[in-house]
Design an enzyme around this catalytic site. Structure first.
Site, PDB file in Angstrom:
ATOM      1  N   SER A 116       0.854  -1.199   0.000  1.00 45.15           N
ATOM      2  CA  SER A 116       0.000   0.000   0.000  1.00 45.15           C
ATOM      3  C   SER A 116       0.885   1.243   0.000  1.00 45.15           C
ATOM      4  CB  SER A 116      -0.873  -0.008   1.267  1.00 45.15           C
ATOM      5  OG  SER A 116      -1.462   1.260   1.474  1.00 45.15           O
ATOM      6  N   TYR A 141      -1.943  -1.172  10.622  1.00 44.47           N
ATOM      7  CA  TYR A 141      -2.097  -1.436   9.184  1.00 44.47           C
ATOM      8  C   TYR A 141      -0.875  -0.906   8.415  1.00 44.47           C
ATOM      9  CZ  TYR A 141      -3.869  -1.275   4.407  1.00 44.47           C
ATOM     10  OH  TYR A 141      -4.008  -1.436   3.055  1.00 44.47           O
TER      11      TYR A 141
HETATM   12  N1  LIG Z   1      -8.785  -0.712  -1.225  1.00 44.05           N
HETATM   13  C1  LIG Z   1      -7.758   0.115  -0.975  1.00 44.05           C
HETATM   14  O1  LIG Z   1      -7.900   1.358  -0.928  1.00 44.05           O
HETATM   15  C2  LIG Z   1      -6.373  -0.460  -0.791  1.00 44.05           C
HETATM   16  C3  LIG Z   1      -5.269   0.408  -0.855  1.00 44.05           C
HETATM   17  C4  LIG Z   1      -4.000  -0.103  -0.701  1.00 44.05           C
HETATM   18  C5  LIG Z   1      -3.814  -1.450  -0.509  1.00 44.05           C
HETATM   19  N2  LIG Z   1      -4.887  -2.283  -0.427  1.00 44.05           N
HETATM   20  C6  LIG Z   1      -4.642  -3.702  -0.205  1.00 44.05           C
HETATM   21  O2  LIG Z   1      -5.232  -4.440  -1.241  1.00 44.05           O
HETATM   22  C7  LIG Z   1      -5.474  -5.771  -0.789  1.00 44.05           C
HETATM   23  C8  LIG Z   1      -6.855  -6.202  -1.222  1.00 44.05           C
HETATM   24  O3  LIG Z   1      -7.818  -5.457  -0.475  1.00 44.05           O
HETATM   25  P1  LIG Z   1      -9.145  -4.881  -1.139  1.00 44.05           P
HETATM   26  O4  LIG Z   1      -8.962  -3.439  -1.355  1.00 44.05           O
HETATM   27  O5  LIG Z   1      -9.573  -5.707  -2.301  1.00 44.05           O
HETATM   28  O6  LIG Z   1     -10.135  -5.049   0.105  1.00 44.05           O
HETATM   29  P2  LIG Z   1     -11.430  -5.953   0.272  1.00 44.05           P
HETATM   30  O7  LIG Z   1     -12.430  -5.655  -0.795  1.00 44.05           O
HETATM   31  O8  LIG Z   1     -11.833  -5.793   1.713  1.00 44.05           O
HETATM   32  O9  LIG Z   1     -10.902  -7.431   0.020  1.00 44.05           O
HETATM   33  C9  LIG Z   1     -10.072  -8.058   0.963  1.00 44.05           C
HETATM   34  C10 LIG Z   1      -9.788  -9.471   0.498  1.00 44.05           C
HETATM   35  O10 LIG Z   1      -8.982 -10.110   1.502  1.00 44.05           O
HETATM   36  C11 LIG Z   1      -9.645 -11.303   1.899  1.00 44.05           C
HETATM   37  N3  LIG Z   1      -9.462 -11.507   3.338  1.00 44.05           N
HETATM   38  C12 LIG Z   1      -9.573 -10.600   4.341  1.00 44.05           C
HETATM   39  N4  LIG Z   1      -9.405 -11.192   5.530  1.00 44.05           N
HETATM   40  C13 LIG Z   1      -9.189 -12.515   5.272  1.00 44.05           C
HETATM   41  C14 LIG Z   1      -8.953 -13.648   6.083  1.00 44.05           C
HETATM   42  N5  LIG Z   1      -8.941 -13.577   7.439  1.00 44.05           N
HETATM   43  N6  LIG Z   1      -8.761 -14.841   5.482  1.00 44.05           N
HETATM   44  C15 LIG Z   1      -8.807 -14.950   4.133  1.00 44.05           C
HETATM   45  N7  LIG Z   1      -8.994 -13.912   3.310  1.00 44.05           N
HETATM   46  C16 LIG Z   1      -9.205 -12.706   3.878  1.00 44.05           C
HETATM   47  C17 LIG Z   1     -11.124 -11.080   1.602  1.00 44.05           C
HETATM   48  O11 LIG Z   1     -11.808 -12.305   1.366  1.00 44.05           O
HETATM   49  P3  LIG Z   1     -12.852 -12.903   2.443  1.00 44.05           P
HETATM   50  O12 LIG Z   1     -13.492 -11.759   3.148  1.00 44.05           O
HETATM   51  O13 LIG Z   1     -13.776 -13.745   1.619  1.00 44.05           O
HETATM   52  O14 LIG Z   1     -12.036 -13.758   3.356  1.00 44.05           O
HETATM   53  C18 LIG Z   1     -11.036 -10.279   0.305  1.00 44.05           C
HETATM   54  O15 LIG Z   1     -10.870 -11.121  -0.802  1.00 44.05           O
HETATM   55  C19 LIG Z   1      -5.267  -5.744   0.725  1.00 44.05           C
HETATM   56  O16 LIG Z   1      -4.021  -6.305   1.045  1.00 44.05           O
HETATM   57  C20 LIG Z   1      -5.272  -4.257   1.065  1.00 44.05           C
HETATM   58  O17 LIG Z   1      -4.510  -3.968   2.207  1.00 44.05           O
HETATM   59  C21 LIG Z   1      -6.167  -1.819  -0.581  1.00 44.05           C
END
Ligand SMILES: NC(=O)c1ccc[n+]([C@@H]2O[C@H](COP(=O)([O-])OP(=O)(O)OC[C@H]3O[C@@H](n4cnc5c(N)ncnc54)[C@H](OP(=O)(O)O)[C@@H]3O)[C@@H](O)[C@H]2O)c1
Length: 232
Positions: free
Chosen positions: A110, A123
């Protein structure tokens, strides 16, 4: 990476239809026993999959916003378990297969990895770990044929902020597909780390240039506002 590439997904819930057909391994990455079992399932799936390189995408993650530890201290620990522990564990367990077949690792960090982030302290630290570890691992694997990239997105339109209890996106966001395409391209071009979007690039550059304590102060002022009305 063309159409028809076999995909294996690890998460608690089955991925949405639009993600296309994927072999789904239900797994709570916060539970080390489940991670170990899932890694065995993935290794067996890979053994039966067509020969060829493998890309391990460490994408699953969660965040929390507000003063530490907040009302849900368990969530702070879950951040470490999922964003850090599970990534290291899964990668260690799958590295022998990757070495044998070629390919590499794409770690989703991130923009918060580049400076301390008050009000998202755990985080931010988890993503700083991921970026640092990713760059170090890349050096260790130099010459192995495996590419390692850390992609460091800024705000992206996903369910991330809902899941963190912020109830929606905190401002302008990039689209998830654009970020995913950028990340895959960065890996394909063997970039050590990559930040999608000019705005995010400027942000991380500024965060890296400032003395760390000053960067923490500025990030604290910004995030205190963005973390919303929950903050007193
Ligand atoms: N969205 C942003 O603004 C942003 C910015 C920078 C970086 N990121 C990073 O991008 C990555 C993807 O996040 P996202 O934005 O797509 O968020 P999201 O929509 O909340 O998706 C999170 C994903 O992680 C999985 N996950 C969460 N907790 C889990 C657990 N205990 N066991 C297994 N799987 C788990 C969820 O699947 P389940 O809930 O089905 O388990 C889901 O597929 C993350 O690493 C996040 O830190 C996001």
């Amino acid at each position: 990476m063309g159409p028809g590439v076999p995909v294996c997904n690890l998460s608690r819930r089955h991925p949405a239809e639009k993600a296309g057909p994927a072999f789904h391994v239900p797994c709570d990455l916060a539970e080390s026993v489940e991670v170990a079992r899932a890694a065995e399932t993935v290794a067996a799936w890979l053994a039966a999959a067509p020969a060829g390189p493998v890309l391990l995408v460490n994408n699953a993650g969660l965040g929390a916003f507000g003063p530490f530890p907040g009302e849900d201290a368990a969530r702070q620990l879950a951040i470490i378990d999922v964003n850090v522990r599970a990534v290291v564990d899964l990668t260690a367990r799958l590295l022998p297969v990757l070495r044998a077949r070629g390919g590499g690792i794409l770690n989703v960090a991130s923009v918060v990895a580049y400076q301390p982030t008050p009000y998202a302290a755990v985080y931010g630290a988890s993503k700083a770990f991921l970026l640092s570890w990713s760059l170090a691992l890349r050096e260790e694997l130099r010459g192995s044929g495996l590419r390692v990239t850390a992609c460091c997105p800024g705000t992206t339109a996903t369910g991330f902020f809902d899941a963190a209890g912020l109830g929606g996106l905190p401002g302008a966001a990039m689209g998830a597909e654009a970020v995913a395409r950028f990340a895959l391209r960065a890996w394909a071009h063997d970039r050590p780390h990559a930040v999608p979007g000019l705005h995010n690039l400027v942000l991380t550059w500024a965060g890296s240039c400032l003395p760390r304590a000053a960067a923490a102060r500025v990030a604290g002022l910004v995030l205190r506002r963005r973390a919303g009305p929950g903050l007193s």
